[in-house]
Each structure stands twice: as C-alpha cells, then as structure tokens.
Design an enzyme around this catalytic site. Structure first.
Site, mmCIF file in Angstrom:
data_model
loop_
_atom_site.group_PDB
_atom_site.id
_atom_site.type_symbol
_atom_site.label_atom_id
_atom_site.label_comp_id
_atom_site.label_asym_id
_atom_site.label_seq_id
_atom_site.Cartn_x
_atom_site.Cartn_y
_atom_site.Cartn_z
ATOM 1 C CB ILE A 128 121.813 17.820 22.776
ATOM 2 C CG1 ILE A 128 122.715 18.005 23.991
ATOM 3 C CG2 ILE A 128 122.670 17.714 21.539
ATOM 4 C CD1 ILE A 128 123.658 16.827 24.215
ATOM 5 N N PRO A 129 118.538 19.427 23.506
ATOM 6 C CG PRO A 129 116.703 20.343 22.427
ATOM 7 C CD PRO A 129 118.182 20.242 22.336
ATOM 8 C CG HIS A 130 118.000 15.598 27.289
ATOM 9 N ND1 HIS A 130 118.943 16.588 27.182
ATOM 10 C CD2 HIS A 130 118.028 15.187 28.585
ATOM 11 C CE1 HIS A 130 119.528 16.773 28.354
ATOM 12 N NE2 HIS A 130 118.983 15.927 29.227
ATOM 13 C CB ALA A 131 112.273 15.171 28.571
#
Length: 682
Positions: free
Chosen positions: A594-597
């Site tokens: 679950i990539p995010h920034a």
C-alpha cells in the site's frame, strides 16, 4: 458506569460505608483502580444531580446524605442506564445478545445490533459466531442469512427455557424489585423482555394468590416464578404460545395441588394485560410450580423436586457471595447441580467420599470453605444431616476453579495501555496502527507521539512504550524498540512484553472499552471510518497490469490517483521516494503493498487505487514478497484510513476471499466483490 462501579455503589447503598482496602481485596483490584472507578462514577452522579461518593483520609467510602429519597433517586438513575452509558463486559454483552436474539420476532442484522448495543460491528460478528455454538448446545439453532441477518430457530419451550436460565443465572440474589433494582446489567437484561410495566403487577398478583391459596413460595422460588411469568406475559403478547403436545411431558396437571394456584394467577394476568390464556400455558405453569420450594403449602405431599431447588439455591447463594457470574455457562451450573445430587445420595446411603486434597484446599481457600459451609446449612436443615468436610472440600474445588476462571477472564479483558513513538509521518503511523490491531487483545494504544513531544515522561512511565526511536537506557521503564515495518518478530516481542506486564501490574485499567485502537487516534465517528470499497472507484482499478519492477507498479497505482484528481503529479514521485528512503514496510501482508506519501506531498482528497499485477513483483520484503496487489493511498484523515487498512488485511487473510477477488475480470466486478467481502469478513 460498569459492573465494578455498579457493585461499589450497591454496597454503599446497602451498608452505608466501605473501606478502600476491603473493596480492593473484595474486588481483586488495586486501590488505585477503586479510586479511579469512584472518580468516574462521581462524574456521572454529579451530571445527574445525585449524591457523590466521598473517600476520607482514612480510606473510607461514604455516600453524601441527600435525604430520605436517596435510594429512590439511585433506583431511577440505574433504570435510566442504557448501552451508551453502561459499559458491558464481554460476557455481559454476549448474554444480552443471547436474550436479544431469543426475543427477536424476525431476522436482525449485525449492523443493527452494533448500533443498538453501541459496539463495533466486528465485535458483534465475533460474538455471534461464539453464540452459534452456545445455541446449538442448548437445543437451538442460530441461523444467519446474507442480506437478512440472524434469527433463532427453536421450539417455544426451548426458547423460554433459555430465557429463564439467562435470568436465573445472571440476576441478583435478592429480589429484583428491591435491592436488585440497583443492578444496571440485570435491568438491561430484563429490559430485553419488556419487563417494565408488568414486573410489579406480576409480583403483586402472585403474592395475593399465595395468600388466597395459603401456599407460600420460598424467596428464591418466588423470584424465579416471577421471571417465568414475565417471560410468559411477554411471549403471549407477542403471539408466541406453547403447544398442547407438551402435555405428555407434564403428566396429569389438572389433578395437581398446584393447578388452582396456576389457574388463578394466569386468569388474573390475562385480565390485567388483555390476552387469552391457553390451557397449555396453565398446565405448563403447574409444572413450573411443582419444581419450586415452599415455606408453606396446602398439601402434605413432599415434592420430589424440592432438593434440586434447594441445591440451586445453595449454588446461587455461594456464587452471589463471591460475585461469580455464570453468564452463558449453563453446563457448569448443571455440573455443580449434578455433583451435589451425587453428594446427597452418598450421604443418604452412608458413603463417605474422601478428598485426598482436603487439607490443601482448606489451607489454600479458607474463606471459600467457610462460605460454602455457611451456604449449605439450609440444605443440611432440610436433610437433617451434616455435610462431611470432605464433601464440602469437593464443592470448594469447583468454586475455587470458577474464581480462578473469572480471574483469568478478567486478565484476558485487561489490556496494557501503550504509547506509540514514531519519527516518521502519519502514513507510517497508520500502517503501524493497522498492524497493531492484531494485538488488540493485549494492548490498548492510548496515544501517538513523536520523540521530541515526550517531555511529560511521568505521564507515560506506567505504559508500554512502543518506539521506532532509540532512547537512553533506563529513560523509560517499559520501552520496546521496533522497526517501522513491524515485522512478525516485533509483534511477537510486543505481545510477550505486554503479557508479562499484564501479569505483574495489578492496576491496569480493568476493561478497555474501545473497539477501535486509541483514544484520540481511534475515536472517529462512523461517518469518518472509510471502508476500502468506499475509497475505490472503477476508474481507479486496473487488472492484469504488466510491471517490470516494484517502482513501475507503484507509479501505475499513483497514476490512477492522479488521473482521478485525488493527488498532484508530485505525489507519485513522493510515493516512490518514500519506499526508497524508508524501505519496503508498505508491503503489509503477503502479496499486498500500500504505497503512499505524506499529505503535504500533494494529497488533494482521500482515495485509493488498485493495481492487480499480471506477474508479481519483489519489493525487498523477505516476509511478504512477491506482491500481486498494489493499492495506492491518498491520505488526508489519519484516523479514517485505519479502518480501510485493517479491513484490507482481514480480507486478504481469508483464502476464500482471495480466490473470489482473483476470479473477477473487470474493475466493476472487483469493486463489488470487495464491497461484499468487507461486510462479510470485516
């Protein structure tokens, strides 16, 4: 208010005062917890304009004097409690759910029950799964149907027997209409069968007919008879009556000495509450009356069922003295009854069953031994025989095991308060919180801090500190260093540390009431709790995407977010950079990333995208690689994302759910499947 504070209040109403040390010993909690309970209870009493509880310098608890109507004021205060103001323990909640389901006219959904008892849907589903076994053991079936909910299938006789047993085993020893009316849980349990508006009338009618027929029940039997009549009135008013076929079980009831009393009581109830009384109901109540014990009866016949009733009364008095609750444990109650029947048979035949552990039991549980001997006296008087100490010691073993069981249950319900210290951003924090959900049976995350915020060390020194930031040795007593990815080894060490602390600390808050993690971090409203399906849309799902490596897969997920206006283009670069700098912690479960920034990197609105890869890719996470599902997240609200991540892990933890998701060939099919699975598994 909860069970413990309610018990303290009852004792003060009954005895006038209570020593803090004695309360601590009696309720097996620290004085600190008693003081906290009093403070919380006083806040409620103050808000309701009631007398407060004072603790003087000598540690004695007393209620302020507020006049002659003090008891009535508290009676009304207790009766006004509901599932929002009274905090149910796990066993209390399951007992309420069992009564609710027994009395339901049609299917009820988990969502409705969740709203009704003010508990999370996940908790309710877990309780309902446990209750299926309980219903089955008691000749009933709890049926569940998709889109409809839950309903109990059973005969009317078995349903009433279940209701009666729940009341018998869980209401106060004293008559509910008197001191028992000050027990909030008992009030809530009876409320499920609409006792208000009929209880006092039923008591009055039964008392009057006792006098008219010169036939007087013992106090214990009178209370049980009133419960039976409350159930009878409630069921007949709902159109649920007993069948005549049961007459074979009852034998000749019309000729019974109890038939005139039964007929008179039910005829009056029919007139009082405006319903017709079927003959089968009169005959059934004769059967109920024949199982009771009497102080005085118009017949010289000795009822063969008097001894079982007296046995039940003895057990009830013992467990009441030690405040042991059976809740749904009918089997344990019946086991005790059977043992006492065997003991009486041995005494009648002159047999003596020696207990090789008697001396150890007498030394180890002197108070229990004394109470059991005292409570056995009514049975001894009836039988005109003294119960041998060896037989007493066997009963003490049962009661001691129940006390130890209750102690273990309380320990299971106690959760160690924990503070999460993290130097990274809110996205990482939410991932860590989602993983810590796996440990919510042993820890309760009360706060999230950064290292530079820990100036008030005194406030958290009694809590477990889970940190990704190193501290000087000895700076905090209960410190545990973990990685931001919270690998399985980290989770195991947290569980082991929390379990050890729970065993050693006597002043952990007795029951942690929240179903979501944390106070500030988990107190979001239902409107803020986003399900994964609500964050997705068909235009942000791509199936069978080709990707050469993890970066290309992450950029694909980010592009979907960007194309729908959920993030700026810079956010895609930030997602990739986050993984390069902080590692593969975004791979939260086998096959899922679950990539995010951070929000400041270009998150415009909260949303999710989903890329299902044709060929899995490696992120560098040895435990959870390779990854087939990449779910891009745009995070604005640090609370609401927690629910979506938790649901995601729950779904992918089910093999059947994964198979169903793999079978979908279009974005529309996949999002509909996710929506359905979230409601099924989460």
């Amino acid at each position: 208010m909860d069970k413990r504070s309610n018990q303290i209040l009852n004792q003060l109403l009954k005895e006038g005062e209570l020593e803090l040390k004695e309360a601590s010993k009696q309720y097996q909690v620290s004085e600190r917890i008693i003081r906290r309970k009093i403070k919380e209870l006083n806040d409620e009493l103050r808000a309701n304009g009631l007398a407060l509880i004072d603790i003087n310098s000598e540690g004695v608890l007393r209620l302020e004097d507020r006049g002659e109507d003090l008891r009535e004021q508290f009676r009304q205060f207790i009766k006004e409690n509901n599932f929002y103001t009274y905090h149910l323990s796990k066993n209390e909640r399951k007992t309420i759910l069992a009564m609710l389901l027994l009395n339901a006219d049609e299917y009820v959904t988990a969502a409705w029950i969740s709203e009704y008892v003010s508990t999370s849907r996940n908790t309710i589903i877990s309780d309902l799964n446990d209750l299926k076994d309980w219903f089955q053991k008691n000749n009933m079936n709890l049926i569940s149907q998709v889109q409809k909910g839950y309903v109990v299938h059973a005969s009317e006789g078995d349903i009433r027997s279940g209701m009666l047993k729940l009341l018998e085993l869980n209401l106060d020893e004293e008559k509910y209409g008197m001191m028992g009316a000050y027990h909030a849980f008992g009030h809530l349990l009876l409320k499920e069968i609409q006792y208000q508006g009929c209880y006092e009338q039923i008591q009055r009618i039964l008392k009057e007919e006792e006098t008219r027929h010169d036939c007087f029940l013992s106090d214990f039997s009178f209370s049980v008879a009133v419960y039976e009549l409350v159930i009878l009135v409630n069921r007949i008013k709902k159109g649920k009556t007993l069948e005549h076929e049961r007459q074979k079980e009852w034998g000749s009831t019309v000729q019974s000495s109890k038939y005139p009393l039964s007929r008179a009581v039910l005829d009056r109830l029919g007139r009082e509450f405006s319903f017709q009384v079927p003959e089968a109901e009169v005959e059934n109540f004769v059967f109920c009356l024949r199982r009771k014990s009497y102080l005085k009866s118009g017949t010289n016949n000795v009822d063969q069922l008097v001894i079982p009733v007296l046995i039940g009364e003895v057990i009830y008095r013992i467990t009441s003295r030690f405040q042991i609750n059976f809740y749904l444990d009918f089997a344990l109650y019946d086991l005790l009854v059977d043992h006492m029947k065997s003991a009486i048979y041995r005494m009648a035949s002159g047999e003596v069953l020696e207990n090789p552990f008697r001396s150890e039991i007498e030394k180890g549980y002197p108070e229990v031994f004394s109470v059991v001997e005292e409570c056995l006296r009514p049975l001894e008087d009836y039988l005109e025989v003294k119960v041998p100490r060896d037989e007493v010691s066997f009963l003490v073993m049962y009661i001691a095991s129940m006390l130890e069981r209750d102690k273990l249950e309380r320990m299971k319900e106690q959760r160690v308060p924990a503070v999460l210290v993290c130097a990274m951003g809110r996205g990482t924090v939410q991932l860590m919180l989602a993983k810590l959900k796996q440990l919510e049976d042993v820890i309760h995350v009360t706060d999230v801090r950064s290292a530079h915020e820990l100036k008030d060390m005194e406030q958290i020194k009694d809590q477990l500190v889970i940190t990704t930031v190193p501290f000087q040795e000895g700076e905090l007593p209960n410190l545990l260093m973990v990685t931001p990815m919270l690998e399985q080894d980290d989770l195991y060490r947290i569980r082991r540390k929390a379990t050890k602390l729970r065993e050693n600390w006597s002043d952990i808050p007795e029951e942690s009431r929240r179903d979501e993690i944390g106070n500030n971090i988990g107190s979001e409203t239902k409107a803020e709790r986003n399900f994964l399906a609500e964050m997705l849309s068909a235009d942000r799902i791509e199936i069978n995407r080709e990707a050469r490596d993890w970066e290309e897969g992450v950029r694909a997920a980010g592009q979907l977010l960007y194309d729908s206006g959920a993030v700026s283009y810079e956010y895609i670069d930030a997602m990739v950079e986050n993984i390069r700098v902080n590692g593969s912690y975004v791979v939260i479960y086998p096959g899922i990333a679950i990539p995010h920034a951070e929000q400041e990197k270009g998150a415009i609105r909260e949303a999710a995208s989903l890329v299902r890869l044709k060929t899995p890719v490696v992120f560098g996470n040895s435990e959870n690689d390779p990854v087939s599902y990449i779910i891009g997240l745009s995070i604005l609200n640090s609370n609401s994302i927690n629910c979506a991540i938790y649901n995601l892990v729950r779904m992918f933890g089910q093999e059947e759910a994964k198979r169903q998701m793999e079978a979908q060939e279009t974005p529309e099919e996949l999002i509909n499947t996710i929506r359905r699975l979230e409601h099924q598994y989460c």
